[in-house]
Design an enzyme around this catalytic site. Structure first.
Site, PDB file in Angstrom:
ATOM      1  N   GLY A   1      -3.602  -2.378   9.832  1.00  0.00           N
ATOM      2  CA  GLY A   1      -2.409  -2.360   8.997  1.00  0.00           C
ATOM      3  C   GLY A   1      -1.114  -2.200   9.753  1.00  0.00           C
TER       4      GLY A   1
ATOM      5  CG  ASP B   1      -1.436  -6.281   3.766  1.00  0.00           C
ATOM      6  OD1 ASP B   1      -1.642  -5.253   3.087  1.00  0.00           O
ATOM      7  OD2 ASP B   1      -2.286  -6.770   4.537  1.00  0.00           O
TER       8      ASP B   1
ATOM      9  CG  HIS C   1      -9.316  -8.153   1.347  1.00  0.00           C
ATOM     10  ND1 HIS C   1      -8.460  -7.404   2.123  1.00  0.00           N
ATOM     11  CD2 HIS C   1     -10.247  -8.627   2.200  1.00  0.00           C
ATOM     12  CE1 HIS C   1      -8.857  -7.426   3.379  1.00  0.00           C
ATOM     13  NE2 HIS C   1      -9.949  -8.166   3.448  1.00  0.00           N
TER      14      HIS C   1
ATOM     15  CG  ASN D   1      -6.387   0.006  -0.417  1.00  0.00           C
ATOM     16  OD1 ASN D   1      -5.354  -0.280  -1.008  1.00  0.00           O
ATOM     17  ND2 ASN D   1      -6.495  -0.074   0.905  1.00  0.00           N
TER      18      ASN D   1
ATOM     19  CG  HIS E   1      -1.859  -1.203   1.191  1.00  0.00           C
ATOM     20  ND1 HIS E   1      -3.016  -1.222   0.442  1.00  0.00           N
ATOM     21  CD2 HIS E   1      -1.771  -2.424   1.777  1.00  0.00           C
ATOM     22  CE1 HIS E   1      -3.614  -2.393   0.588  1.00  0.00           C
ATOM     23  NE2 HIS E   1      -2.875  -3.146   1.391  1.00  0.00           N
ATOM     24  CG  LEU E   2       3.724   3.679  -3.190  1.00  0.00           C
ATOM     25  CD1 LEU E   2       4.921   3.327  -2.309  1.00  0.00           C
ATOM     26  CD2 LEU E   2       4.078   3.463  -4.660  1.00  0.00           C
TER      27      LEU E   2
END
Length: 419
Positions: free
Chosen positions: A324, A305, A179, A95, A63-64
């Site tokens: 997260g 992740d 997911h 996302n 998730h950048l």
């Protein structure tokens, strides 16, 4: 200038190589030669004695936070974190804010990534706005450069909608990156449902949420012929579901993440919000099943992740904190500490799951040290002990439950296209 990586242990599972050797990188950024006692004029010599020289590590689940959430992570810090963790390539999930649902966003991300510390690939959103109401223009996303279509953090609820999405993915030869979660079961749960959640008085998430999502998605993949890639497998039942599907020839691949074999839900004691993640940390039995799945190939690859959050977001009550945890800068250490040191997997098998398999599954360059291939290379010390200090991370965020933990295995350097 050419670079000569001297005297390292060259491990290249794709070509069956594991030996002490030199590796010559040409001035064109490709691998020029591998062998004993190589010499070359006008060459930068890099002493790799005692280190492993491997194909560059590839993380297809990052998730950048680009675009729109750069206060958590941005292109510079995210790729610097990748480099610091030994990764030469990463794939960012859709996302974001706005979601990666339009070709213009894909092109912007790839333009920002030019010259970055790691190669950046993009997974496009399955639906416009990730609202799962109207399919995104997948053909345009592919033309813009996406390597897959996904729904991470916003799993598709309506099976008919997902079937249509998979049919398009099949037609476009793009994997569907899923997911797997039934949100009707998750509701407002915040951690794994079990003994620890009961002790802490926190609402649990029953494991059936992941298991049902995994089974449903695999059935639709079999129906459509679409290649399904299952993200972050965490339960023993999901491992068995994937194993059974593969035995029947289903077009499915799957990953897990280091936290699911290195940690359990006991990390949530003390209401540590850095241990709050989705899927939730599970139990010892789930850990053992994950390890068994890695050993027998049910789980094809290891991803991180990587999910950065700003300190003020994690520094609130457990139920309100976002899901997260950071992963890029601790992944290799966790893998070597928990899988290689105990003799569960060899270094070659680890490199297979962190480089060869992601390159093969997502049809990416890299994953091997073949002569003439791009010189995407990771150099690491498999024996180095180090203590995790989140304040030394290159990531913009600090949300890791591993602060103060001692790990074995540390990246030394990466080369991306010889750079």
């Amino acid at each position: 200038m050419e670079k000569l990586l001297k005297g390292g242990r060259v491990i290249d599972p794709a070509n069956g190589r594991d030996e002490i050797a030199d590796l010559l990188v040409g001035d064109d950024g490709t691998i020029k030669a591998i062998g004993a006692n190589l010499t070359a004029a006008d060459t930068e010599v890099i002493d790799c004695a005692g280190y492993v020289v491997s194909p560059g590590l590839i993380d297809i689940h990052v998730h950048l936070r680009v675009p729109g959430q750069e206060y958590k992570e941005d292109m510079a810090t995210g790729t610097a974190a990748a480099k610091n963790g030994g990764f030469t390539a990463i794939a960012c999930q859709p996302n974001t804010s706005p979601p990666i649902d339009h070709s213009s966003i894909v092109k912007d991300i790839l333009a920002q990534a030019e010259g970055a510390d790691a190669r950046v690939y993009v997974v496009g959103a399955v639906s416009k706005g990730l609202k799962n109401e109207e399919l995104a223009e997948m053909s345009e996303l592919k033309d813009a450069g996406v390597i897959g279509i996904g729904d991470d953090a916003y799993p598709v609820y309506e099976s008919g909608f997902l079937r249509r999405a998979m049919e398009y993915c099949k037609m476009l030869d793009l994997p569907y990156v899923a997911h797997c979660e039934d949100k009707d079961i998750t509701t407002d749960g915040v951690m794994n449902e079990g003994y620890v959640s009961t002790v802490l008085g926190l609402k649990g998430i029953n494991r059936a949420a992941e298991n049902i999502g995994t089974a449903r998605n695999i059935i639709l993949a079999e129906t459509t012929g679409c290649h399904l890639h299952v993200l972050h497998v965490s339960t023993k039942e999901s491992v068995e579901i994937v194993r059974h599907a593969k035995s029947l020839g289903a077009p499915v691949t799957a990953e897990t993440c280091p936290q699911y074999f290195a940690l359990t839900d006991e990390a949530c004691y003390g209401y540590n919000t850095n241990a709050k993640m989705s899927p939730s940390l599970r139990t010892k039995e789930d850990q053992e099943a994950i390890v068994a799945g890695l050993i027998d190939g049910t789980l094809d690859l290891i991803a991180t992740d990587h999910a950065p959050h700003a300190p003020h977001e994690k520094e609130q009550e457990f139920a309100r904190a976002p899901f997260g945890m950071l992963g890029l800068e601790t992944s290799l250490g966790l893998v070597i500490t928990h899988l290689v040191k105990p003799g569960i997997l060899t270094l070659s098998q680890v490199i297979e799951k962190m480089s060869v398999a992601p390159a093969k599954i997502f049809k990416l360059p890299g994953g091997s040290l073949t002569i003439g291939a791009p010189a995407d290379i990771t150099i690491f010390d498999p024996d180095a002990e180090w203590t995790v200090d989140v304040n030394a991370f290159k990531s913009k965020s600090r949300n890791s439950v591993l602060h103060g933990v001692t790990l074995t295995g540390k990246p030394i350097a990466t080369l991306v296209g010889g750079r």
